[in-house]
Design a protein around this motif. Structure first.
Motif, PDB file in Angstrom:
ATOM      1  N   LEU A 137       0.838  -1.201   0.000  1.00 18.86           N
ATOM      2  CA  LEU A 137       0.000   0.000   0.000  1.00 18.86           C
ATOM      3  C   LEU A 137       0.872   1.249   0.000  1.00 18.86           C
ATOM      4  N   LEU A 138       0.551   2.186  -0.899  1.00 22.65           N
ATOM      5  CA  LEU A 138       1.300   3.436  -0.997  1.00 22.65           C
ATOM      6  C   LEU A 138       0.559   4.602  -0.358  1.00 22.65           C
ATOM      7  N   GLY A 139      -0.755   4.654  -0.501  1.00 26.34           N
ATOM      8  CA  GLY A 139      -1.501   5.749   0.103  1.00 26.34           C
ATOM      9  C   GLY A 139      -2.694   6.141  -0.727  1.00 26.34           C
ATOM     10  N   ARG A 140      -3.501   7.037  -0.163  1.00 28.10           N
ATOM     11  CA  ARG A 140      -4.703   7.522  -0.830  1.00 28.10           C
ATOM     12  C   ARG A 140      -4.310   8.567  -1.875  1.00 28.10           C
ATOM     13  N   GLY A 141      -4.830   8.413  -3.086  1.00 25.19           N
ATOM     14  CA  GLY A 141      -4.439   9.273  -4.197  1.00 25.19           C
ATOM     15  C   GLY A 141      -4.683  10.747  -3.956  1.00 25.19           C
ATOM     16  N   SER A 142      -5.761  11.072  -3.238  1.00 26.35           N
ATOM     17  CA  SER A 142      -6.095  12.479  -3.026  1.00 26.35           C
ATOM     18  C   SER A 142      -5.088  13.174  -2.123  1.00 26.35           C
ATOM     19  N   ALA A 143      -4.275  12.404  -1.364  1.00 24.06           N
ATOM     20  CA  ALA A 143      -3.269  13.010  -0.487  1.00 24.06           C
ATOM     21  C   ALA A 143      -1.880  12.987  -1.108  1.00 24.06           C
ATOM     22  N   CYS A 144      -1.770  12.464  -2.323  1.00 24.01           N
ATOM     23  CA  CYS A 144      -0.473  12.344  -2.991  1.00 24.01           C
ATOM     24  C   CYS A 144       0.131  13.735  -3.234  1.00 24.01           C
ATOM     25  N   ILE A 145       1.452  13.847  -3.024  1.00 26.97           N
ATOM     26  CA  ILE A 145       2.161  15.123  -3.186  1.00 26.97           C
ATOM     27  C   ILE A 145       2.939  15.092  -4.502  1.00 26.97           C
ATOM     28  N   LEU A 200       2.546  13.071  10.310  1.00 26.30           N
ATOM     29  CA  LEU A 200       1.807  13.270   9.066  1.00 26.30           C
ATOM     30  C   LEU A 200       2.724  14.007   8.108  1.00 26.30           C
ATOM     31  N   VAL A 201       2.544  13.767   6.836  1.00 30.33           N
ATOM     32  CA  VAL A 201       3.362  14.412   5.811  1.00 30.33           C
ATOM     33  C   VAL A 201       2.429  15.047   4.787  1.00 30.33           C
ATOM     34  N   VAL A 202       2.693  16.300   4.459  1.00 27.40           N
ATOM     35  CA  VAL A 202       1.820  17.056   3.555  1.00 27.40           C
ATOM     36  C   VAL A 202       2.669  17.798   2.525  1.00 27.40           C
ATOM     37  N   GLY A 203       2.012  18.280   1.494  1.00 15.90           N
ATOM     38  CA  GLY A 203       2.661  19.133   0.518  1.00 15.90           C
ATOM     39  C   GLY A 203       2.334  20.592   0.781  1.00 15.90           C
ATOM     40  N   VAL A 204       3.348  21.442   0.741  1.00 19.37           N
ATOM     41  CA  VAL A 204       3.183  22.879   0.967  1.00 19.37           C
ATOM     42  C   VAL A 204       3.664  23.619  -0.283  1.00 19.37           C
ATOM     43  N   PRO A 205       2.902  24.590  -0.800  1.00 19.16           N
ATOM     44  CA  PRO A 205       3.321  25.325  -1.997  1.00 19.16           C
ATOM     45  C   PRO A 205       4.727  25.901  -1.866  1.00 19.16           C
ATOM     46  N   ASP A 206       5.521  25.706  -2.916  1.00 23.22           N
ATOM     47  CA  ASP A 206       6.921  26.131  -2.895  1.00 23.22           C
ATOM     48  C   ASP A 206       7.318  26.553  -4.306  1.00 23.22           C
ATOM     49  N   ASP A 207       7.998  27.696  -4.430  1.00 27.04           N
ATOM     50  CA  ASP A 207       8.365  28.227  -5.747  1.00 27.04           C
ATOM     51  C   ASP A 207       9.284  27.285  -6.505  1.00 27.04           C
ATOM     52  N   LYS A 208      10.170  26.620  -5.819  1.00 28.87           N
ATOM     53  CA  LYS A 208      11.144  25.754  -6.476  1.00 28.87           C
ATOM     54  C   LYS A 208      10.570  24.382  -6.807  1.00 28.87           C
ATOM     55  N   TRP A 209       9.882  23.769  -5.845  1.00 30.29           N
ATOM     56  CA  TRP A 209       9.450  22.380  -5.968  1.00 30.29           C
ATOM     57  C   TRP A 209       8.014  22.228  -6.447  1.00 30.29           C
ATOM     58  N   GLY A 210       7.280  23.327  -6.500  1.00 30.67           N
ATOM     59  CA  GLY A 210       5.854  23.216  -6.770  1.00 30.67           C
ATOM     60  C   GLY A 210       5.133  22.909  -5.476  1.00 30.67           C
ATOM     61  N   ASN A 211       5.423  21.756  -4.912  1.00 31.37           N
ATOM     62  CA  ASN A 211       4.979  21.407  -3.568  1.00 31.37           C
ATOM     63  C   ASN A 211       6.167  20.813  -2.832  1.00 31.37           C
ATOM     64  N   ALA A 212       6.456  21.364  -1.663  1.00 29.56           N
ATOM     65  CA  ALA A 212       7.540  20.829  -0.834  1.00 29.56           C
ATOM     66  C   ALA A 212       6.972  19.811   0.144  1.00 29.56           C
ATOM     67  N   VAL A 213       7.707  18.720   0.317  1.00 29.25           N
ATOM     68  CA  VAL A 213       7.313  17.701   1.294  1.00 29.25           C
ATOM     69  C   VAL A 213       7.666  18.204   2.695  1.00 29.25           C
ATOM     70  N   VAL A 214       6.655  18.266   3.561  1.00 31.57           N
ATOM     71  CA  VAL A 214       6.857  18.781   4.916  1.00 31.57           C
ATOM     72  C   VAL A 214       6.308  17.762   5.911  1.00 31.57           C
ATOM     73  N   GLY A 215       7.090  17.466   6.952  1.00 34.75           N
ATOM     74  CA  GLY A 215       6.659  16.551   7.993  1.00 34.75           C
ATOM     75  C   GLY A 215       6.158  17.288   9.221  1.00 34.75           C
ATOM     76  N   VAL A 216       5.115  16.754   9.824  1.00 34.43           N
ATOM     77  CA  VAL A 216       4.594  17.257  11.095  1.00 34.43           C
ATOM     78  C   VAL A 216       4.643  16.090  12.067  1.00 34.43           C
ATOM     79  N   VAL A 217       5.350  16.252  13.188  1.00 31.54           N
ATOM     80  CA  VAL A 217       5.560  15.131  14.102  1.00 31.54           C
ATOM     81  C   VAL A 217       5.082  15.470  15.510  1.00 31.54           C
ATOM     82  N   GLN A 218       4.586  14.466  16.160  1.00 29.46           N
ATOM     83  CA  GLN A 218       4.309  14.523  17.595  1.00 29.46           C
ATOM     84  C   GLN A 218       5.385  13.686  18.264  1.00 29.46           C
ATOM     85  N   LEU A 219       6.192  14.319  19.082  1.00 35.61           N
ATOM     86  CA  LEU A 219       7.347  13.650  19.669  1.00 35.61           C
ATOM     87  C   LEU A 219       6.970  12.826  20.887  1.00 35.61           C
ATOM     88  N   ALA A 220       7.784  11.830  21.159  1.00 37.12           N
ATOM     89  CA  ALA A 220       7.617  11.028  22.361  1.00 37.12           C
ATOM     90  C   ALA A 220       7.898  11.900  23.588  1.00 37.12           C
TER      91      ALA A 220
END
Length: 537
Positions: free
Chosen positions: A427-435, A461-481
């Protein structure tokens, strides 16, 4: 003659043979016996019909997990009404949309949500009866308890048809919630036609009489849906359990508490749990690690997870505390169940996100070509056979999600996967969340899984954020232990060792609580909004 399966008929039949004192529902210190469950749900069903309910009318459920949810669900089946789930986290406009879009005629609600109901009821003229739980009720509402205790408690004695339905509203990742329409015979078949209930020992009963005989000879299984009943994972597993003559055990806490969970397992002799991936499993493992030996879990035999990834490391940790467990990862969605499964025991392990494909499943490309095993081509998982009728009031989206391919109708919710040479799925993931980053398709779940294997990370969680260079930059959001400090460079290096460099997050931000719904599913919209507000390239 082919057996026509209707949940109302099944309930009435098994209620006649189950020992009266056996618990049907347990919620904290409150227990509802099977005899009381039958009586109360019959009273509710009779009252609904006496107050204008017609087959197919909608009954909305606006409450957290509690005994009344399953009672009212049984009443809906018996009265031939359509269940409508309401996400109790929704605010006023979202709540209005669900009740308006579903054409709900009856609403059962908890007094906790009275303020929202009072604001909206004038905007919902199609709702004819508001039924309130609790000891005292608003002047516009009818007392649930008075209904449940006020009748003869006798079965309705009505004929029921195969056209009856259950609605399951799903928020997805984009757009407004969509009402998935399940025909009850299809849902029965999709849930295993009774075979998955312990009473039937893996064999689907051929007739109602055969089902009743098996239930009468079985002592009953006790299961805790740790996730909300208003979502498919908790709802469908509870339906399977109760139709098999078992006991649905719910946790009173408004938030998931692993200590409360294991205390309940001990006290109630629970034999199976239903969770949603690491969002539940990690806190469970931490509780066991922190207080090893506190709980006697010998009654517990099975944990089932569905909805999000459940990491191998966490599974191994749970098995370390209880080697006799069977851990089942079920791959499904609101739009279909039975895509695949993965089983882990102390004797063997399965790679995270690797599933044995279901019998009625195939994988198709976007242009509906079938993906061949080992080709390396990505595709969407599809299932034929017993699937939903479509989305309520949305023919366009129904046609997209439930297409006919080569004369066969499929459900394709949008989950990308690879078909390995041995026929298993990764399993790779849900298409609508693809970056889409610099032309590369990146599936968040793969990056999230790499982040979550780090000991400092509780959730990600990992999301795409608008970026001039990449189009969408991969950004991680973490909840730490607990006690861990965020070190972006260390986490990025960790991820780079496990997946391709172009998938590594450009930035990683920490949060105190992860953006997830109460059922554990990712709230990518909120995570993306947070990440966009933090991102500076």
């Amino acid at each position: 003659m082919t057996q026509t399966w209707h949940f109302g008929d099944i309930l009435e039949a098994i209620e006649a043979v189950i020992p009266a004192e056996r618990p049907a529902l347990i919620h904290g210190e409150h227990t509802v016996s099977w005899s009381d469950f039958a009586r109360r749900s019959n009273n509710l069903a009779s009252w609904l019909r006496e107050n204008g309910a017609q087959p197919g009318d909608k009954l909305a459920f606006y409450m957290r997990n509690r005994t009344e949810y399953t009672e009212a669900l049984a009443a809906a089946f018996k009265a031939r009404l359509t269940h409508v789930n309401v996400n109790f986290r929704y605010l006023d406009d979202e709540l209005w949309y669900i009740l308006e879009n579903s054409d709900s005629k009856f609403v059962v609600f908890d007094p906790e949500f009275l303020e929202h109901v009072e604001k909206l009821r004038d905007r919902l003229p199609r709702v004819e009866h508001w039924i309130q739980l609790g000891d005292s009720v608003a002047d516009f509402a009818t007392s649930y308890e008075a209904i449940a205790t006020g009748g003869s408690g006798k079965p309705l004695g009505i004929e029921r048809g195969p056209e009856d339905t259950l609605f399951l509203y799903t928020g997805g990742t984009t757009g407004m919630p969509k009402g998935v329409m399940w025909g009850l015979p299809d849902l029965w078949a999709a849930l295993g036609a009774g075979a998955s209930a312990p009473a039937h020992a893996g064999q689907a009963p051929a007739t109602l009489e055969e089902l009743v005989e098996a239930v009468a000879a079985f002592d009953g299984a006790r299961q805790i849906p740790c996730c909300p009943l208003m979502h498919g994972t908790g709802l469908f597993t509870s339906i399977t359990n109760i139709l098999g003559g078992g006991t649905v055990v719910t946790l009173p806490g408004a938030k998931f508490d692993p200590v409360e969970l294991f205390d309940t397992v001990d006290r109630a002799g629970v034999d199976s749990l239903v969770i949603v991936g690491d969002a539940f499993a990690k806190p469970m493992l931490r509780a066991l690690d922190d207080d090893e030996g506190r709980w006697d879990l010998k009654s517990l035999k099975l944990i089932v997870s569905s909805g999000v990834m459940w990491s191998l490391e966490v599974k191994q940790g749970l098995l370390r505390h209880h080697p006799g467990l069977m851990l089942v990862d079920a791959f499904g969605s609101s739009e279909a169940v039975g895509f695949g499964s993965s089983v882990t025991t102390a004797a063997g392990e399965t790679k995270t996100a690797k599933f044995q494909i279901g019998e009625k499943c195939k994988v198709f490309t976007e242009d509906h070509r079938e993906v061949q095993p080992g080709s390396g081509e990505k595709g969407f998982i599809a299932r034929c056979g017993p699937i939903p009728l479509g989305y309520y009031k949305d023919e366009e989206k129904s046609a997209q999600t439930f297409p006919t391919i080569n004369g066969v109708r499929y459900s394709i919710p949008g989950d990308w996967c690879l078909v390995e040479p041995d026929g298993t799925l990764t399993l790779l993931g849900r298409g609508s969340a693809c970056i889409n980053s610099a032309g590369e398709k990146i599936f968040p779940e793969e990056v999230e899984e790499a982040l979550k294997t780090h000991p400092d990370v509780d959730d990600a969680l990992v999301v795409g954020v608008p970026d001039d260079k990449w189009g969408n930059a991969v950004v991680g959001v973490v909840q730490l232990a607990p006690s861990a400090a965020l070190d972006e460079d260390k986490l990025r290096a960790w991820v780079r060792e496990r997946i391709a460099a172009y998938k590594v997050p450009k930035r990683i931000y920490g949060v105190e609580a992860m953006f997830r719904a109460s059922n554990g599913k990712a709230d990518y919209k909120s995570a993306a909004s947070f990440a966009a507000g933090q991102y500076q390239g």
